[in-house]
Write a protein that holds these residues in place. Structure first.
Motif, PDB file in Angstrom:
ATOM      1  N   PRO A 147      23.048  26.325 111.089  1.00  0.00           N
ATOM      2  CA  PRO A 147      23.387  27.723 111.368  1.00  0.00           C
ATOM      3  C   PRO A 147      22.130  28.598 111.341  1.00  0.00           C
ATOM      4  N   TRP A 148      22.277  29.804 111.830  1.00  0.00           N
ATOM      5  CA  TRP A 148      21.151  30.722 111.985  1.00  0.00           C
ATOM      6  C   TRP A 148      20.341  30.911 110.700  1.00  0.00           C
ATOM      7  N   ARG A 151      18.162  27.978 109.948  1.00  0.00           N
ATOM      8  CA  ARG A 151      17.051  27.904 110.925  1.00  0.00           C
ATOM      9  C   ARG A 151      15.963  28.907 110.579  1.00  0.00           C
ATOM     10  N   LYS A 152      16.423  30.086 110.196  1.00  0.00           N
ATOM     11  CA  LYS A 152      15.491  31.162 109.860  1.00  0.00           C
ATOM     12  C   LYS A 152      14.649  30.763 108.628  1.00  0.00           C
TER      13      LYS A 152
END
Ligand code: 1PZ
Length: 210
Positions: A147-148, A151-152
């Motif tokens: 999920p974002w 990843r961040k």
């Protein structure tokens, strides 16, 4: 100079060599011991990677619990694990957050990242940025499963990686050229473990276990 008995990435990558049997089975004992080595190496890179190694530790521990458990004899190889867990029914398997199959699938996906990353290091230039190699490998592999927020956080942590030559140095296999040779030897073994696992999981439609 490496201190005597210091941890070297060579031993870790060697563990993956010992995973594949003549019958192309992937043995879990050397597989997990290779993972322990990777985790130790990751931990040596600093606290920024703590959230990544924590997750990897949790997954390797799940696998060791299976191996020590009552059904431990089924967790000798990936092949025997898949056969055993599927024998309890696919629905049962999909509903288990701690199944061997879904846990190995996560490690397996990370192994693709590792393969791409090591290959990028090996073929990179002296002044290549490790963080760029790492980000590119991540985007081409694991990122699509994350999920974002993950990843961040991962991409941020990658910025803390040292330069390519410094990274080759911390691998502790000698000067950069020697480290590059070692990678050339080791990567095919990781590829072979990855390829066999991928085929096995595809054959049994296990590549999308939740
Ligand atoms: C050398 C720099 C190291 C970079 C490591 C690159 C991989 C980045 C992975 C970021 C993982 C973030 C933490 C947790 C993620 C989990 O959500 C996922 C999915 O598991 P689920 O939530 O479904 O139970 N976990 C994974 O994808 C497994 C990640 C294992 C990472 C192992 C890294 C090995 C490092 C070797 C160093 C040479």
């Amino acid at each position: 100079m490496a201190a005597a008995g210091a941890f070297s990435l060579r031993e870790v990558l060697d563990a993956f060599r010992g995973c594949v049997t003549e019958r192309r089975e992937v043995l879990l004992e050397p597989y997990l011991s290779g993972w322990w080595g990777l985790i130790r190496f990751l931990q040596s890179l600093g606290a920024v990677f703590g959230f990544i190694s924590k997750d990897a530790v949790a997954k390797v521990q799940i696998m060791e619990r299976h191996r020590r458990g009552e059904q431990g004899q089924h967790y000798e190889s990936l092949q025997s694990m898949v056969e055993f867990e599927l024998s309890r029914g696919p629905a049962e398997l999909r509903g288990r957050p701690d199944s061997g199959c879904r846990t190995v699938l996560r490690l397996h996906r990370a192994l693709l990242w590792l393969q791409l990353f090591l290959e990028g290091l090996r073929t990179g230039h002296r002044d290549s940025r490790t963080s760029t190699i790492c980000t590119d490998s991540y985007n081409a592999s694991l990122a699509k499963h994350h999920p974002w927020v993950v990843r961040k956080a991962a991409t941020l942590a990658f910025c803390a990686l040292p330069s390519r030559d410094a990274f080759l140095e911390v691998m502790n296999v000698g000067p950069p050229e020697q480290a590059v040779d070692m990678l050339g030897e080791a990567i095919p073994y990781i590829q072979s473990v990855y390829g066999i696992t991928q085929e096995l999981f595809a054959q049994h439609s296990l590549l999308d276990l939740p």
